[in-house]
Design an enzyme around this catalytic site. Structure first.
Site, PDB file in Angstrom:
ATOM      1  N   ASN A  24       0.870  -1.184   0.000  1.00 24.96           N
ATOM      2  CA  ASN A  24       0.000   0.000   0.000  1.00 24.96           C
ATOM      3  C   ASN A  24       0.903   1.229   0.000  1.00 24.96           C
ATOM      4  O   ASN A  24       2.132   1.101   0.107  1.00 24.96           O
ATOM      5  CB  ASN A  24      -0.973  -0.013   1.190  1.00 24.96           C
ATOM      6  N   GLY A  32      -2.594  -9.800   3.602  1.00 20.91           N
ATOM      7  CA  GLY A  32      -2.364 -10.472   2.318  1.00 20.91           C
ATOM      8  C   GLY A  32      -0.906 -10.794   2.068  1.00 20.91           C
ATOM      9  O   GLY A  32      -0.155 -11.159   2.979  1.00 20.91           O
ATOM     10  N   VAL A  33      -0.505 -10.631   0.829  1.00 19.67           N
ATOM     11  CA  VAL A  33       0.865 -10.980   0.438  1.00 19.67           C
ATOM     12  C   VAL A  33       1.873 -10.043   1.115  1.00 19.67           C
ATOM     13  O   VAL A  33       2.991 -10.452   1.465  1.00 19.67           O
ATOM     14  CB  VAL A  33       0.992 -11.019  -1.108  1.00 19.67           C
ATOM     15  N   ASP A  34       1.477  -8.812   1.340  1.00 20.97           N
ATOM     16  CA  ASP A  34       2.331  -7.823   2.015  1.00 20.97           C
ATOM     17  C   ASP A  34       2.692  -8.309   3.427  1.00 20.97           C
ATOM     18  O   ASP A  34       3.885  -8.336   3.808  1.00 20.97           O
ATOM     19  CB  ASP A  34       1.543  -6.496   2.066  1.00 20.97           C
ATOM     20  N   THR A 118      -5.711  -7.837  -6.905  1.00 25.78           N
ATOM     21  CA  THR A 118      -6.908  -8.686  -7.058  1.00 25.78           C
ATOM     22  C   THR A 118      -7.385  -9.314  -5.740  1.00 25.78           C
ATOM     23  O   THR A 118      -8.302 -10.120  -5.740  1.00 25.78           O
ATOM     24  CB  THR A 118      -6.693  -9.807  -8.106  1.00 25.78           C
ATOM     25  N   GLY A 119      -6.743  -8.921  -4.626  1.00 31.65           N
ATOM     26  CA  GLY A 119      -7.196  -9.396  -3.318  1.00 31.65           C
ATOM     27  C   GLY A 119      -8.037  -8.319  -2.651  1.00 31.65           C
ATOM     28  O   GLY A 119      -9.114  -7.969  -3.145  1.00 31.65           O
ATOM     29  N   VAL A 120      -7.525  -7.772  -1.571  1.00 29.32           N
ATOM     30  CA  VAL A 120      -8.213  -6.716  -0.805  1.00 29.32           C
ATOM     31  C   VAL A 120      -8.602  -5.526  -1.691  1.00 29.32           C
ATOM     32  O   VAL A 120      -9.628  -4.881  -1.457  1.00 29.32           O
ATOM     33  CB  VAL A 120      -7.289  -6.224   0.338  1.00 29.32           C
ATOM     34  N   TYR A 121      -7.814  -5.240  -2.725  1.00 30.66           N
ATOM     35  CA  TYR A 121      -8.073  -4.068  -3.581  1.00 30.66           C
ATOM     36  C   TYR A 121      -9.141  -4.333  -4.658  1.00 30.66           C
ATOM     37  O   TYR A 121      -9.483  -3.432  -5.418  1.00 30.66           O
ATOM     38  CB  TYR A 121      -6.778  -3.537  -4.189  1.00 30.66           C
TER      39      TYR A 121
HETATM   40  N1  AR6 Z   1       2.089 -15.548  -2.195  1.00 34.75           N
HETATM   41  C1  AR6 Z   1       1.506 -15.210  -3.364  1.00 34.75           C
HETATM   42  N2  AR6 Z   1       0.314 -14.595  -3.444  1.00 34.75           N
HETATM   43  C2  AR6 Z   1      -0.321 -14.306  -2.285  1.00 34.75           C
HETATM   44  C3  AR6 Z   1       0.221 -14.609  -1.004  1.00 34.75           C
HETATM   45  C4  AR6 Z   1       1.489 -15.269  -0.992  1.00 34.75           C
HETATM   46  N3  AR6 Z   1       2.090 -15.589   0.147  1.00 34.75           N
HETATM   47  N4  AR6 Z   1      -0.665 -14.192  -0.068  1.00 34.75           N
HETATM   48  C5  AR6 Z   1      -1.722 -13.662  -0.706  1.00 34.75           C
HETATM   49  N5  AR6 Z   1      -1.520 -13.729  -2.041  1.00 34.75           N
HETATM   50  P1  AR6 Z   1      -3.597  -8.861  -1.609  1.00 34.75           P
HETATM   51  P2  AR6 Z   1      -3.939  -6.310  -3.085  1.00 34.75           P
HETATM   52  C6  AR6 Z   1      -2.392 -13.309  -3.151  1.00 34.75           C
HETATM   53  O1  AR6 Z   1      -4.867  -8.630  -0.875  1.00 34.75           O
HETATM   54  O2  AR6 Z   1      -5.270  -6.727  -3.596  1.00 34.75           O
HETATM   55  C7  AR6 Z   1      -2.403  -5.504   1.839  1.00 34.75           C
HETATM   56  O3  AR6 Z   1      -2.977  -5.320   3.101  1.00 34.75           O
HETATM   57  C8  AR6 Z   1      -3.856 -13.108  -2.878  1.00 34.75           C
HETATM   58  O4  AR6 Z   1      -4.537 -14.349  -2.796  1.00 34.75           O
HETATM   59  O5  AR6 Z   1      -2.422  -9.351  -0.861  1.00 34.75           O
HETATM   60  O6  AR6 Z   1      -2.976  -5.676  -4.040  1.00 34.75           O
HETATM   61  C9  AR6 Z   1      -1.533  -4.318   1.417  1.00 34.75           C
HETATM   62  O7  AR6 Z   1      -0.868  -3.733   2.519  1.00 34.75           O
HETATM   63  C10 AR6 Z   1      -4.265 -12.307  -4.110  1.00 34.75           C
HETATM   64  O8  AR6 Z   1      -4.447 -13.184  -5.229  1.00 34.75           O
HETATM   65  O9  AR6 Z   1      -3.105  -7.500  -2.378  1.00 34.75           O
HETATM   66  C11 AR6 Z   1      -2.514  -3.388   0.798  1.00 34.75           C
HETATM   67  O10 AR6 Z   1      -3.151  -2.586   1.761  1.00 34.75           O
HETATM   68  C12 AR6 Z   1      -3.026 -11.444  -4.382  1.00 34.75           C
HETATM   69  O11 AR6 Z   1      -1.972 -12.029  -3.616  1.00 34.75           O
HETATM   70  C13 AR6 Z   1      -3.518  -4.321   0.147  1.00 34.75           C
HETATM   71  O12 AR6 Z   1      -3.445  -5.546   0.874  1.00 34.75           O
HETATM   72  C14 AR6 Z   1      -3.174  -9.980  -3.978  1.00 34.75           C
HETATM   73  O13 AR6 Z   1      -3.944  -9.876  -2.802  1.00 34.75           O
HETATM   74  C15 AR6 Z   1      -3.174  -4.604  -1.294  1.00 34.75           C
HETATM   75  O14 AR6 Z   1      -4.221  -5.320  -1.889  1.00 34.75           O
END
Ligand code: AR6
Length: 171
Positions: A24, A32-34, A118-121
């Site tokens: 973010n 999530g991944v972050d 494609t997750g939280v966003y």
């Molecule tokens: N390895 C690979 N992909 C993953 C992993 C992992 N360990 N964990 C989750 N994913 P998101 P965004 C996938 O929500 O939508 C955070 O809080 C997940 O299933 O992580 O860009 C940041 O700080 C999905 O397919 O990222 C921001 O505030 C993809 O990663 C916000 O979330 C992205 O999901 C960013 O949201």
């Protein structure tokens, strides 16, 4: 021979020269991944991130990988989906493009991406996959250092969406 590969897995275990973090704009961690990347890299990653003063949406900043198998982490905040008329497509393309440029600049041969936004966003998966696949292929046509790009999908649905987009793209 350059290549783009789609795989199922946890990006924190991937031994690429650089892994990309779907961050973010504060660059101070999140879920999530972050969250997974910060947990696996250890507290030194957050310490370095604090010195970066955040990052605008669609841009990218680089840090070391610390306890990760990856040498670098490239942090990019993707756009939050707000219906599609807030430049979301352009900003997502910028996230991929600027991350790849930074990898090239740091001499990375292999780069791994998660599915940004494609997750939280909530960016619609099929549209996001098209933008990612197109931008990565275009970049690979002219890159000098970057040879391999991996899309590391955390779930089967995401992997299938990228595989379908990739097969449509290459046909
Ligand atoms: N390895 C690979 N992909 C993953 C992993 C992992 N360990 N964990 C989750 N994913 P998101 P965004 C996938 O929500 O939508 C955070 O809080 C997940 O299933 O992580 O860009 C940041 O700080 C999905 O397919 O990222 C921001 O505030 C993809 O990663 C916000 O979330 C992205 O999901 C960013 O949201």
């Amino acid at each position: 021979m350059k290549s783009f590969q789609i795989m199922l897995g946890d990006i924190t275990t991937v031994a690429a020269d650089a892994i990309v973090n779907a961050a973010n704009t504060t660059l101070l961690g999140g879920g999530g991944v972050d969250g997974a990347i910060h947990r696996a890299a250890g507290p030194e990653l957050l310490e370095e991130c604090r010195k970066l003063n955040g990052c605008p949406t669609g841009e990218a900043k680089i840090t070391k990988g610390y306890r990760l198998p990856a040498k670098y982490v490239i942090h990019t905040p993707g756009p939050v989906w707000q219906g599609g008329d807030h430049r979301e497509a352009e900003l997502l393309e910028n996230s991929y493009k600027n991350s790849l440029k930074l990898a090239e600049l740091h001499g990375c041969r292999t780069v791994a991406f998660p599915s940004i936004s494609t997750g939280v966003y909530r960016f619609p998966l099929d549209q996001a996959a098209k933008i990612a696949v197109r931008t990565i292929h275009r970049f690979l046509e002219t890159s000098e250092r970057v040879q391999e790009v991996w899309m590391v999908c955390f779930d089967e649905r995401t992997k299938q969406a990228y595989e379908k987009t990739e097969s449509d793209f290459s046909s």
